[in-house]
Design a protein around this motif. Structure first.
Motif, PDB file in Angstrom:
ATOM      1  N   ASP A 137      22.558  -7.783  -1.558  1.00  0.00           N
ATOM      2  CA  ASP A 137      22.748  -8.298  -3.034  1.00  0.00           C
ATOM      3  C   ASP A 137      24.408  -7.742  -3.585  1.00  0.00           C
ATOM      4  O   ASP A 137      25.265  -8.695  -3.490  1.00  0.00           O
ATOM      5  N   GLU A 185      14.480  -7.906  -3.866  1.00  0.00           N
ATOM      6  CA  GLU A 185      15.574  -8.981  -3.998  1.00  0.00           C
ATOM      7  C   GLU A 185      15.571  -9.790  -2.755  1.00  0.00           C
ATOM      8  O   GLU A 185      15.627 -10.938  -2.625  1.00  0.00           O
ATOM      9  N   HIS A 248      15.089 -12.980 -12.730  1.00  0.00           N
ATOM     10  CA  HIS A 248      15.989 -11.802 -13.378  1.00  0.00           C
ATOM     11  C   HIS A 248      16.097 -12.195 -15.096  1.00  0.00           C
ATOM     12  O   HIS A 248      16.302 -11.196 -15.702  1.00  0.00           O
ATOM     13  N   HIS A 264      15.308  -1.819 -11.411  1.00  0.00           N
ATOM     14  CA  HIS A 264      15.513  -3.247 -11.142  1.00  0.00           C
ATOM     15  C   HIS A 264      14.470  -4.137 -10.461  1.00  0.00           C
ATOM     16  O   HIS A 264      14.313  -4.965 -10.890  1.00  0.00           O
ATOM     17  N   VAL A 268      12.324  -7.285 -11.680  1.00  0.00           N
ATOM     18  CA  VAL A 268      12.415  -8.404 -10.993  1.00  0.00           C
ATOM     19  C   VAL A 268      11.122  -9.065 -10.125  1.00  0.00           C
ATOM     20  O   VAL A 268      10.795  -9.994 -10.474  1.00  0.00           O
TER      21      VAL A 268
HETATM   22 ZN    ZN Z   1      18.892  -8.286  -8.857  1.00  0.00          ZN
END
Ligand code: ZN
Ligand code: ADP
Length: 358
Positions: A137, A185, A248, A264, A268
């Motif tokens: 990412d 992710e 997100h 995170h 997510v």
């Molecule tokens: Zn992210």
């Protein structure tokens, strides 16, 4: 090593993915026409693990190497640390042509990227991400930034690297929690763009405690391909790139409402499940696809349900989001696993109902 070209006209670059990447960095830099001095920006932990590997490769290719060390942690993404690094760069006689190499996770990538973008109006930047999250990412797409006055990423600039080297060998030492952060992710990419990758993940995630190198390489490669494709179409983040925000909108609200107690990736993960359920409620997504998403996120040991106590705060946090206008939120929805769309038509009351399980 596998190569993915990020097509951005005269600023195009390669992302190289695979085992042994750090050892090949020196020759790869030379191929880009770089020579002379090179500066590595690195955090203390990563230096202990991989600093020497990179230094040796660079010296072997004839570079004179300076290493600038930063303590680990998000607090270092600051103008104060950037200021210190500028001073150390002048101290090391870094010039316009001196490459800056960012070796580490997202914190180092964002910080060193910002410093490289601004020092002498920009010096060549090479990203060498060592966390799964950074590999799939943050190292791609050219967003660099530091935090300021308690606000994340408010001071920054778009600045593309000259090269990205994602050495998957470095993931061997990555703590499980950091790994899960990146896996969220990867699941996101599969959910928005690649149904086949999603099915592959269903096969490999959670089966063994640690993922094999081949599986990791495929996960990173497929994710990078998707991000590269999207960034190439929408470099400045004004349209299609918005689908990368799947999970997100709610995820960021969860992070804020929990005082960043959730990582995170965890936030997510919960956000993706909620967004899938919103899609289901709007009649866009099948029950079966929601079920598969929840199942895969569980397999990855990531959370699927938002803690009930926090729902009020999460809705409040979403109201403060700049993507919210009146009661409507800009939202990424799924039409199927592998296919996403953006809408401005989701109401906060529907989001709240879904979070409350009604
Ligand atoms: Zn992210
Ligand atoms: P990200 O933003 O990509 O999640 P960070 O830059 O915050 O990652 O790094 C998270 C932590 O993991 C930091 O303490 C960093 O020193 C450490 N770290 C980074 N890469 C590795 C690695 N390959 N092995 C072990 N620890 C690592």
């Amino acid at each position: 090593m596998k190569k993915v070209r990020v097509e951005l006209g005269s600023r195009s670059y390669d992302a190289c993915i695979g085992s042994g990447g750090l050892g090949r960095a020196g020759p790869m830099l030379k191929e880009l026409g770089l020579s002379g001095k090179a500066v590595i920006i690195i955090d203390t932990t990563v230096r202990g693990l991989y600093g020497e590997r990179l230094e040796r490769s660079l010296s072997g290719a004839g570079f004179r190497v300076s290493v600038l060390e930063v303590p680990p942690g998000e607090e270092q993404k600051s103008l104060a640390t950037a200021g210190r690094l500028y001073r150390e760069l002048t101290g090391a006689y870094a010039e316009r042509q001196t490459p800056v190499l960012a070796l580490g996770g997202g914190v180092i990538g964002d910080l060193a990227g910002f410093v490289a973008a601004t020092y002498m109006r920009g010096v060549p930047l090479v990203q060498l991400p060592t966390t799964l999250l950074a590999q799939v990412d943050s190292c791609l797409g050219g967003k660099t930034a530091v935090d300021h006055d308690g606000l994340k990423n408010v001071i920054g600039v778009f600045y593309q690297p000259r090269l990205v080297v994602a050495d998957i060998d470095t993931l061997k030492t990555l703590p499980v929690a950091e790994m899960a952060n990146g896996i969220a992710e990867v699941i996101k990419y599969a959910a928005i763009r690649n149904r086949e990758l999603f099915a592959y993940l269903e096969g490999v995630l959670g089966r063994a405690a640690s993922l094999e190198a081949a599986a990791l390489e495929r996960m990173v490669l497929e994710s990078v391909k998707i991000k590269a494709e999207i960034v190439a179409i929408d470099e400045q983040d004004s349209g299609l790139r918005g689908i990368l925000n799947y999970g997100h909108t709610i995820g960021h609200a969860i992070e804020a409402a929990s005082g960043f107690r959730f990582r995170h990736g965890q936030a997510v993960a919960m956000g993706m499940v909620a967004a899938a359920r919103v899609s289901r409620r709007l009649g866009m997504l099948s029950d079966d696809d929601v079920f598969r998403l929840v199942g895969l996120i569980r397999k990855a040991s990531l959370p699927t349900e938002v803690p009930a106590l926090k729902i009020e705060e999460i809705i409040q946090a979403m109201k403060h989001d700049k993507k919210v206008k009146r009661d409507r939120v800009r939202f990424v929805l799924l039409e199927a696993i592998g296919q996403a769309m953006i809408t401005d038509e989701v109401s906060l009351s529907l989001v709240e109902e879904v979070l409350r399980g009604r």
